[in-house]
Scaffold this motif. Structure first.
Motif, PDB file in Angstrom:
ATOM      1  N   THR A  23       0.735  -1.151   0.004  1.00 46.60           N
ATOM      2  CA  THR A  23      -0.067   0.217   0.084  1.00 46.60           C
ATOM      3  C   THR A  23       0.966   1.206   0.060  1.00 46.60           C
ATOM      4  N   GLU A  24       0.588   2.238  -0.852  1.00 40.43           N
ATOM      5  CA  GLU A  24       1.357   3.457  -0.700  1.00 40.43           C
ATOM      6  C   GLU A  24       0.568   4.032   0.233  1.00 40.43           C
ATOM      7  N   LYS A  26       0.550   7.807   2.692  1.00 44.41           N
ATOM      8  CA  LYS A  26       0.797   9.329   2.770  1.00 44.41           C
ATOM      9  C   LYS A  26       0.020   9.485   4.236  1.00 44.41           C
ATOM     10  N   ASP A  44      -5.090  15.156  -1.505  1.00 48.36           N
ATOM     11  CA  ASP A  44      -5.157  13.793  -1.322  1.00 48.36           C
ATOM     12  C   ASP A  44      -6.353  13.309  -0.460  1.00 48.36           C
ATOM     13  N   THR A  47      -9.616  12.741  -2.574  1.00 47.45           N
ATOM     14  CA  THR A  47      -9.501  11.956  -3.717  1.00 47.45           C
ATOM     15  C   THR A  47      -9.684  10.411  -3.835  1.00 47.45           C
ATOM     16  N   GLU A  48     -10.774   9.814  -4.491  1.00 47.59           N
ATOM     17  CA  GLU A  48     -10.847   8.567  -4.371  1.00 47.59           C
ATOM     18  C   GLU A  48     -10.090   7.725  -5.413  1.00 47.59           C
ATOM     19  N   TYR A  49      -9.112   7.061  -4.911  1.00 43.31           N
ATOM     20  CA  TYR A  49      -8.082   6.430  -5.723  1.00 43.31           C
ATOM     21  C   TYR A  49      -8.371   5.297  -6.607  1.00 43.31           C
ATOM     22  N   ALA A  51      -7.351   2.310  -5.843  1.00 39.82           N
ATOM     23  CA  ALA A  51      -6.018   1.843  -5.860  1.00 39.82           C
ATOM     24  C   ALA A  51      -5.624   1.629  -4.483  1.00 39.82           C
ATOM     25  N   ASN A  53      -3.894   2.552  -2.114  1.00 37.78           N
ATOM     26  CA  ASN A  53      -3.427   3.794  -1.457  1.00 37.78           C
ATOM     27  C   ASN A  53      -4.104   4.146  -0.003  1.00 37.78           C
ATOM     28  N   ASN A  55      -4.377   7.335   2.755  1.00 40.01           N
ATOM     29  CA  ASN A  55      -4.156   8.798   3.513  1.00 40.01           C
ATOM     30  C   ASN A  55      -4.168   8.610   4.805  1.00 40.01           C
TER      31      ASN A  55
END
Length: 120
Positions: A23-24, A26, A44, A47-49, A51, A53, A55
């Motif tokens: 997982t990315e 942030k 960020d 935003t609904e990625y 993916a 990710n 935050n």
């Protein structure tokens, strides 16, 4: 969102689990003081990625009507909560909170009539 009261203990554990999953991560500035992650901007968090990710933002407390783990907030819906047709959203603490059905718009008024009774 992670409550600041548990962040120092929780964030390192969260990082290990999500790093293993690829997982990315942030995080806000307060998050970055505890674990090493990429900086998350205000954009960020909007935003609904679609993916893998995540935050992270530290908050003073989480007083939420619904908390989701590994699930979309799109499930916050009157129908999903068996409230029937959703007629609104309430951000109040009481009496109705979150999605509201018709019962959420209803309040009660009690009228008590007596003739001098007392409670012992």
């Amino acid at each position: 969102m992670v409550d600041k009261a548990i962040a120092k203990d929780a964030l390192p554990k969260i990082k290990v689990v999500f790093n293993k999953a690829g997982t990315e991560l942030k995080g806000c500035a307060n998050t970055q003081e505890i674990i090493t992650v990429t900086n998350a901007t205000d954009e960020d968090f909007d935003t609904e990625y679609l993916a893998n990710n995540l935050n992270i933002k530290l908050v003073d407390a989480i007083g939420a009507a619904a908390v989701y783990v590994n699930s979309s907030t799109r499930f916050t819906d009157g129908g999903s909560f068996s409230l029937g047709a959703e007629v609104g959203i309430s951000t109040n603490k009481l009496h109705t909170r979150g999605p509201m059905g018709i019962e959420g718009l209803t309040t009660y008024k009690f009228k008590i009539y007596g003739s001098g009774q007392i409670r012992a």
